[in-house]
Design a protein around this motif. Structure first.
Motif, mmCIF file in Angstrom:
data_model
loop_
_atom_site.group_PDB
_atom_site.id
_atom_site.type_symbol
_atom_site.label_atom_id
_atom_site.label_comp_id
_atom_site.label_asym_id
_atom_site.label_seq_id
_atom_site.Cartn_x
_atom_site.Cartn_y
_atom_site.Cartn_z
ATOM 1 N N ALA A 10 0.842 -1.207 0.000
ATOM 2 C CA ALA A 10 0.000 0.000 0.000
ATOM 3 C C ALA A 10 0.875 1.254 0.000
ATOM 4 O O ALA A 10 0.573 2.231 -0.707
ATOM 5 C CB ALA A 10 -0.916 -0.011 1.224
ATOM 6 N N ILE A 11 1.955 1.235 0.778
ATOM 7 C CA ILE A 11 2.868 2.386 0.806
ATOM 8 C C ILE A 11 3.490 2.606 -0.570
ATOM 9 O O ILE A 11 3.564 3.736 -1.069
ATOM 10 C CB ILE A 11 3.958 2.167 1.875
ATOM 11 N N VAL A 12 3.941 1.517 -1.197
ATOM 12 C CA VAL A 12 4.544 1.632 -2.530
ATOM 13 C C VAL A 12 3.523 2.133 -3.544
ATOM 14 O O VAL A 12 3.833 2.973 -4.412
ATOM 15 C CB VAL A 12 5.128 0.272 -2.966
ATOM 16 N N ALA A 13 2.276 1.661 -3.440
ATOM 17 C CA ALA A 13 1.232 2.107 -4.368
ATOM 18 C C ALA A 13 0.970 3.602 -4.226
ATOM 19 O O ALA A 13 0.817 4.314 -5.225
ATOM 20 C CB ALA A 13 -0.049 1.314 -4.120
ATOM 21 N N VAL A 14 0.916 4.090 -2.999
ATOM 22 C CA VAL A 14 0.693 5.520 -2.776
ATOM 23 C C VAL A 14 1.873 6.319 -3.298
ATOM 24 O O VAL A 14 1.701 7.399 -3.872
ATOM 25 C CB VAL A 14 0.454 5.789 -1.275
ATOM 26 N N GLY A 62 -9.159 1.839 -3.187
ATOM 27 C CA GLY A 62 -9.646 1.626 -1.829
ATOM 28 C C GLY A 62 -8.610 1.781 -0.735
ATOM 29 O O GLY A 62 -8.906 1.518 0.435
ATOM 30 N N ILE A 63 -7.415 2.191 -1.083
ATOM 31 C CA ILE A 63 -6.377 2.401 -0.065
ATOM 32 C C ILE A 63 -6.670 3.699 0.677
ATOM 33 O O ILE A 63 -6.942 4.737 0.053
ATOM 34 C CB ILE A 63 -4.982 2.450 -0.716
ATOM 35 N N ARG A 64 -6.631 3.645 1.985
ATOM 36 C CA ARG A 64 -6.869 4.831 2.805
ATOM 37 C C ARG A 64 -5.577 5.649 2.879
ATOM 38 O O ARG A 64 -4.664 5.325 3.635
ATOM 39 C CB ARG A 64 -7.338 4.426 4.197
ATOM 40 N N ILE A 65 -5.541 6.705 2.102
ATOM 41 C CA ILE A 65 -4.302 7.447 1.902
ATOM 42 C C ILE A 65 -3.777 8.033 3.213
ATOM 43 O O ILE A 65 -2.586 7.920 3.520
ATOM 44 C CB ILE A 65 -4.516 8.569 0.860
ATOM 45 N N HIS A 66 -4.659 8.631 3.995
ATOM 46 C CA HIS A 66 -4.196 9.275 5.224
ATOM 47 C C HIS A 66 -3.643 8.260 6.225
ATOM 48 O O HIS A 66 -2.698 8.549 6.958
ATOM 49 C CB HIS A 66 -5.337 10.080 5.850
ATOM 50 N N ARG A 67 -4.223 7.063 6.237
ATOM 51 C CA ARG A 67 -3.692 6.028 7.124
ATOM 52 C C ARG A 67 -2.308 5.583 6.654
ATOM 53 O O ARG A 67 -1.406 5.346 7.467
ATOM 54 C CB ARG A 67 -4.647 4.844 7.163
ATOM 55 N N VAL A 68 -2.133 5.478 5.342
ATOM 56 C CA VAL A 68 -0.816 5.125 4.798
ATOM 57 C C VAL A 68 0.198 6.216 5.110
ATOM 58 O O VAL A 68 1.354 5.941 5.457
ATOM 59 C CB VAL A 68 -0.910 4.880 3.281
ATOM 60 N N TYR A 69 -0.235 7.483 5.013
ATOM 61 C CA TYR A 69 0.661 8.584 5.349
ATOM 62 C C TYR A 69 1.130 8.483 6.807
ATOM 63 O O TYR A 69 2.317 8.640 7.107
ATOM 64 C CB TYR A 69 -0.058 9.923 5.148
#
Length: 286
Positions: free
Chosen positions: A164-168, A179-186
């Motif tokens: 998910a981090i790599v995708a963002v 569907g990845i929660r961007i703020h959670r990944v941040y």
């Protein structure tokens, strides 16, 4: 044979530089946030490890994970509570915010711990291979720095959170549509960078005296490693760290230790003019 000793010293230093910079590079590459707080987080990790060793006789290798976890939580709280609110603002805004947070942490450490240099002395002896002599604490720091860098690489490549981090990092808009929660990944990315900074501080306290006066220099080193190796990649941070460590080690031998840092910065400027993406960076990536 003296050059073998210089080489060994450079590799040890380079592994610490890679561990120092990989979290900074990850945060910058994924969030597009220049984390000015990074150097002080490294010093915080070193201080926590030192005082755990001094007052409670906790071995630094035992303290490594708890210290890293504490700084990880600090990073998560700061990012989720403050930086996330500004992450889509211009980069100068987030740079100013993290610079302000750095001033708060820097001065808080000066008040609580003062700026006296402190180092953990383990007296583990030395390893002699012919004319090359390396202290065992440096060997341990070298091995653990490489292990932490490799562990992050494996997490990013093989775990769901890492993918998910790599995708963002590659395309945040497409990641959000999937569907990845961007703020959670941040928040997770910022916290991982902070945790790695804390772990690096614990390792540095085994090798060098740590003091708040070093926080700015450590941040500068992270910048240089990112420029040399390439932004946002673990292999780039590893290569950049090893190159910088070797360059500073040989420059210190040839031109004197007082000029080693200068040679490292000259290398950075040369790469900015000839290969701004770094040795392993990708053209066109922002």
């Amino acid at each position: 044979m003296v050059y073998l000793q210089v080489l060994a010293n450079g590799l040890t230093l380079g592994a610490l530089y890679a561990c120092l910079a990989v979290g900074f590079s990850l945060v910058w590459g994924v969030l597009n946030v220049i984390n000015m707080l990074h150097g002080s987080m490294i010093i915080l990790g070193g201080y926590l490890t030192y005082f755990a060793w001094l007052h409670w006789q906790v071995h630094p290798l035992v303290a490594l994970l708890p210290v890293s976890a504490l700084v990880f939580l600090l990073g998560w709280v700061l990012q989720a509570g403050l930086v996330n609110r500004l992450v889509h603002r211009p980069v100068l805004t987030t740079l100013t915010v993290t610079f302000g947070l750095d001033l708060v942490l820097y001065n808080a450490m000066n008040v609580l711990f003062d700026a006296t240099p402190r180092r953990i002395t383990l007296d583990l002896g030395t390893l002699a291979l012919g004319d090359v002599v390396v202290a065992w604490d440096r060997i341990l720091a070298f091995a653990l720095a490489l292990a932490l860098t490799g562990l992050l690489y494996l997490v990013l490549r093989s775990s769901r959170a890492g993918r998910a981090i790599v995708a963002v990092r590659m395309d945040r808009d497409a990641a959000a549509l999937m569907g990845i929660r961007i703020h959670r990944v941040y928040a997770m990315t910022f916290a991982i960078g902070a945790g790695l900074a804390g772990a690096c501080g614990a390792l540095m306290a085994m090798v060098f005296p740590v003091t708040t006066n070093l926080s700015g220099l450590l941040l500068d080193k992270a910048f240089v490693v990112c420029v040399i190796g390439g932004l946002g990649t673990v292999p780039g941070a590893l290569v950049g760290g090893l190159v910088l460590g070797l360059v500073e080690s040989f420059a210190g031998h040839w031109f004197g230790p007082q000029n080693a840092v200068l040679v490292g910065f000259l290398l950075m400027l040369g790469l900015l003019m000839t290969r701004p993406t770094g040795l392993l960076g990708r053209r066109g990536y922002e």
